[in-house]
Each structure stands twice: as C-alpha cells, then as structure tokens.
Design an enzyme around this catalytic site. Sequence first.
Site, short mmCIF file in Angstrom:
data_model
loop_
_atom_site.label_atom_id
_atom_site.label_comp_id
_atom_site.label_asym_id
_atom_site.label_seq_id
_atom_site.Cartn_x
_atom_site.Cartn_y
_atom_site.Cartn_z
N GLU A 9 0.82 -1.22 0.00
CA GLU A 9 0.00 0.00 0.00
C GLU A 9 0.85 1.26 0.00
OE1 GLU A 9 -3.29 0.23 2.73
OE2 GLU A 9 -3.30 -1.94 2.96
N ASP A 82 -1.79 -4.38 3.60
CA ASP A 82 -1.76 -4.51 5.06
C ASP A 82 -2.55 -5.71 5.55
OD1 ASP A 82 -0.15 -2.33 5.19
OD2 ASP A 82 -1.64 -0.97 6.03
N ASP A 84 -5.02 -6.70 7.37
CA ASP A 84 -6.31 -6.49 8.02
C ASP A 84 -7.39 -6.49 6.95
OD1 ASP A 84 -5.96 -4.05 6.74
OD2 ASP A 84 -5.62 -2.91 8.57
N ARG A 306 -2.15 -2.22 13.91
CA ARG A 306 -3.61 -2.34 13.99
C ARG A 306 -3.95 -3.75 14.46
NH1 ARG A 306 -2.68 1.16 9.72
NH2 ARG A 306 -3.80 3.15 9.92
N HIS A 351 -3.71 -10.78 15.44
CA HIS A 351 -2.28 -10.72 15.22
C HIS A 351 -1.58 -10.68 16.57
CE1 HIS A 351 -3.95 -9.74 11.43
NE2 HIS A 351 -4.10 -8.45 11.64
#
Length: 765
Positions: A9, A82, A84, A306, A351
């Site tokens: 990203e 990423d 997520d 995150r 995670h």
Amino acid sequence: MPTSLLIVESPSKAKTLKKYLGAEFEVLASYGHVRDLVPKNGAVDPEKDFAMKYQLIARNSKHVDAIVDAVGKVDHVYLATDPDREGEAISWHLVEILNKKKLLKDKTAQRVVFHEITKNAVLDAIAHPRDISQELVDAQQARRALDYLVGFNLSPLLWKKIRRGLSAGRVQSPALRLICEREHEIKAFVSQEYWTVHLDSHKSRTKFSAKLNEFAGKKLEQFDIPDDAEQARLLAALQGHSAQVGRIEKKKKTRNPAAPFTTSTLQQEAVRKLGMTTDRTMRTAQQLYEGIDIGQGTVGLITYMRTDSVALANEAVEEIRGYITERFDGEHLPKNPVTYKNKSKNAQEAHEAIRPTSILRTPESVKAFLTADQFKLYEMVWKRTLACQMAPAKFDTTSIDIHVGEGVFRASGQVLVFGGFLSVYEEDVDDAEDEENAKLPLLEEGETLPVDKLYSEQHFTQPPPRFSEASLVKALEEYGIGRPSTYASIISTLKDREYVILDKKRFFPTDTGDIVNKFLTEHFAQYVDYNFTAKLENQLDEIASGQRQWVPVMDSFWKGFHKQITEKEGISRAEVTTESLDEACPKCGQPLSIKFGKRGRFIACTGYPDCDYTRNVGETAEQAAAEAEAPTVIEGRSCPDCGGELHIKKGRYGKFIGCANYPKCKHIEPLEKPRDTGVTCPQCKAGSLIERKSRYGKLFYSCNTYPKCTYATWNPPIAETCPKCQWPVLTIKVTKRRGTEKVCPQKECGYAEQIAPPEGKPADA
C-alpha cells in the site's frame, strides 16, 4: 529482469521491501485504496443483494496503471497489502481490476501477510502465500456498504431538518452521543457539600495524618458530615481526648504489569504520556512499522500497529526473557513466561500485540535515526513490551486505627519493597486519584500518640470529567463502538465537522453537535444506541470469521433503517432546532425561544419578523440590556477611519472591536491581534494574509483588509507563484493519502506538487 511483482500500500514500505527482495522482485505501491463506491445515490443497490458499483480513485489511477503495466512483465504477483480487512479488500480490488484486463490468465496472484517488516518475516511470508480471504473481503464490503447507506440517507435528512453540510455516520454518531451525554450530565450536576475530619500526629520526627473513619460506633460514609454545623459538633466532641493506637493491619500487595500494547491502549497511552493525538500516534506508528534507515539498512522497528491482540510470539518472549536475564537480577524474571488473555473476537485478525521487532534494538541505539515523535513512541512501546514479561512489583501496606474519644481515625501507607516491572514502565490512567502512599512511623497497638491538630476540610462533589482523547478511546472500546483502527478517524471526523472542539485536552460539543445529536437520539435512537452499534460490529466480526453471510446482515439493517428514514421526512425544521422558553420578550411581550442559526444557538422572539429581539444563550435580559446601553469603550484609541470611539461589540463570531458610529462607519478589527503570515493577498494585492480562527477554533487565512477584500483560504499560504496558472500564492496541504503538497488554491487550476511522502495508512473511504 524481475520475475515477480510484490504490491504493497505504502511507497515507503515498498522501498524497505525492495532492499530485502533483490533483483528478482519489482515492488510497487497502490497508495492505499484503488477503487471506491461511485459518489452518487445507487452505488449500493438493496434490491439486488446490495450490489456495489465501484470506480477507480482518480488520484491513484497512475499507480494502478504502473501496476497493470508491471503485471504484464512478470510471472508471479504477490499481494502484500496490510494484514487487516482493509488490506484484504485492497488486494481483492486489485485482482478484480487485473482480471477485467485479462492479465492473470497464465500467472498466479497470491496473498502474502507479514506483521513485521523484517527480512526473515517477509521472506517467510512469500514462501507461504495463500488465497485472498473472501470472508475478510465480505466483512469490509459490508462495513463500507453500511457506512454508505447511512451517510447517503441520513445526511441529506440533516440538511433538510437542520442545515446543509452536516453528516451522520454509523460509528461517528454514537461517538458524538457519548460526548453530548457527558456534557448534559455535567450541566445537570448539582454539587453536594460534605466534610471530612482529620488528625495530625507524629512519632519521633515522622509526621502523618489520619482521617476520621468511625464515630460513636458508626462507620462514616461520604455525606455523613453534611455541613459546617455537624463538623463543628464532631470536632468539639473529639477535643481534649488523647490518641491511642488501635488495630494495625499489615498486608503484602503485588501489582502486575500491563499487557503489551493493542491499537487502543497504544493510542490511550500516547495521549496520556506523550501528549500526542490519536491521529498523530497512528501516523508515527505507521512510520515505525514500515521501516526506518538505522544506519545498517532500513528495518521495521515495530510489529503491525492495527491489532486487538495482547499475545506475543514465542520467539519474541524468549528474546525478551533473555534480555531480562542479562540486564537485571534474577528476581526480575518470572519463573514462567507471562501470558495475557487475547481479547480479539476474530481469530483471523488476532495478530500479535504491538511490540519491537527486536527487544535487543534499544531506544538509545536507534535514537540518532528517529524523529522526536518516533523516538518517544518507540521508547514507550519498547519499555511496555519489556515490562510485560517482568516480575510483579511488591508493596508493604499498613492500615492503622487511632482512637480519639468516640472517634476512630484511619491512617494508611504503602511502601514499595520490590520494583519489578516498575523499574522499567508504569501505565498512566486518566483522572487518577492520589493513592495513600504516606510514610508511617513504626507503631504498636495500645501506644499513646500526641494530638498535634484536629481539623476539618470542606468538599463539594464534582461532576464527571469531560472526555479526553484517551478516555474517549477507552469508552469507544468499552461500548464496542467502531474498532481500534478507526478511533483516530472517528475523532478527526467529529473535529472536522465542528461537532466538537478540544479545549484544554477535553472534548466539548458545539451547538451544531448538540443539535445533531438531539435529532438523532430522538428520531433514530436505535441507530445511535451503544448496544445496537456494538452488536453490528460483532456481526461484522462474525462475517470475517465465516460465521455469518454479509447480505442477510445488510438486509436486516436496511429494512428498519429505510422505513424510519421515510417516516421522518415529515418532521419540520422548527421541531428539531427550536426550544421553547418560559420567558416573555422584554421588547414586545411575546414568548421567547432558543433557535439555531448558522452560528449556533441564540435566544429570539417568536414574534419575528415583527419583533427582532435577540440575545446570546446564557445571557439574561438585564445583562443584554446593560451591555447595549453601556458598551465597553477602548481607552486611548479612536477609529482610524472616522475618529469615533471604538467599542467592544458582540457578533456572529463572538466579540470584536467596532466603531461606535456604525452603520455610518463600518470599521471593525479583531479583539486579539491575529498572526500575520507575511504573504501578500493575491486578490487585492494590498493587504496581507493573517491567521484567524472560526467560531469553533478551526484555523483559516484571510486578507487583513476584510471586509474590503474577502479573500480566504483554509490552508497555510506560502509566497510562491503557481507554475501552472501563475497565481501568486500557493498553499500547504497535508493529507493521509498524498502526504504534504504545495497546492494552488485556484480550484480550476488543480496544480499540486508533493513535497513530503504520505504518512500513515490512508483514511477509510
């Protein structure tokens, strides 16, 4: 020639990974989201199982073109967005784009996930690719569709019933409700008086105090000494008696370390300890995750930021325990590794906690390569991670009862006997009360003590504190509103919409925010209900874990929501924005009411337009009349235009200085002199651009000759000519997606030049 393409990203992450992967890999960045819903009604169609219409994001089209071009030249495509839901969805969108162009017929496109940007983690992820998780994509699609349907249906209703430009959101509105309800609690709070009685005594050279805990065999509660008369009675009854030590209770107390950081606790601690905003915290954490050049190459310093998990990898725990063994004595290392309960509701997104990629990389060893914010945040993460695997702190606590006549006073003390994890890190808390850590002398039961002083203290109960960023994040998490990765954007949205202001690090709702919240809680109570919002978040988690299908969840929400939107169309604006007052207009005798205008609430006569009486909310009729009759005169100065007196006046933006001869003379100036940027106004070329504040504290820049010249811009100006249209001023604009840019304020020009790369993950669409 490269044979594989890795897509991430962020461009800064791309640079880091390129150094790890070598010549066989091309690494390109998508610059965040590549597609979004078309910005018009009908982008989500409830009649067709919530089919969603997407289009390329224009500003990222050139990056998509570069990816498309590179895919045609390689054999393998790895999607390393990423780890997520958002990242999973971006990978899915990229595959959709590539499939439409028929570029993946004879090559593989696989998903790779790593939670830390170190060479070993990246190479291991590429060695173990997987397919895109449709469950995670469905969860993100459902979230995006929900947010779209709420925004595109509820926001226009706010425009009709309150004013244009307002917005409502599935998550932002319950967050606003929290702040408004707290403000209402504070305004409705009635302070209550109470007293406490104290004894000062000493032994040898050690002085200490004790508080009256019991009288005449009855334990005293908070309001048992309600007034001056009762405290005087108790003091009189206690006077003249000696003090004798009664029961002594000694206990050993331990305090365990806090769990390693999650997204939520990282944001809370950064606000409390470092004075950083949640948004700034996440941007800085993103930089530490994506990689910093520390002299021996670029390396990610922390794991993915995150996460809801408090778990640590076994390898990390072993490294931390080894570090403790080397640097501390044996007492600081627990016999077994310390484990923490994982609070994540979604196993696929559970995670690791946020930790340093290596505990051996101490803050001091990398300080020279970090900015001030990066160092402070890294040091905090490093210390918290180290402390979480250390032994508990130990205290000796002592409570002593001291008898004086019919009264029993209680003295408490606490002594730290073993620091344990506290030698490295201690967690902060919001609005903490001081613990009783007084130093007490060595006393024995039955011992007589001197009564140095008997006295009382008056207290008043306090309302609940307004939310800080840290306590708001904590409340959002407790209520299940949103997810930790969205907290920073929720807070930013509330501030950007001018629904709240942050004053002395506490949130205050504006009149606009309060009116919007009132409308939503009265007419859409279900959709700003904390339990409803949390239940919907849980359903999104269940979609992500494959326990639910996303279309039935959407259908269940939409049927009730759409029906309610239709029913509320008939509400008049006056019902929403007007509040009756039990007071007659001093000018004409008709009833007064509180109304809502462009600049907030004000009191006005219901006889308007025949009667034009108005005054500020919170101001009495007498105060308004007195100020109108006797204005405050600015001494020692006269109007530069006509020589008349200068008065302090009140207007739509608050107080200002104006000429007493208005309307013949219209000279005005601000009460506080604004900062001059030194940039010549590009419109009139006579004045200069100065920094001003809107009513709600938002900065903007306008010509100092206003109202003669009305030029204004939101972004900070710089004295540089636009190379495209020759406009004499450029402005500095900072966005999450494009970083820091020099931008031409002329909309028809469109010139933008990046001067610093993007920081942090792009904001949710």
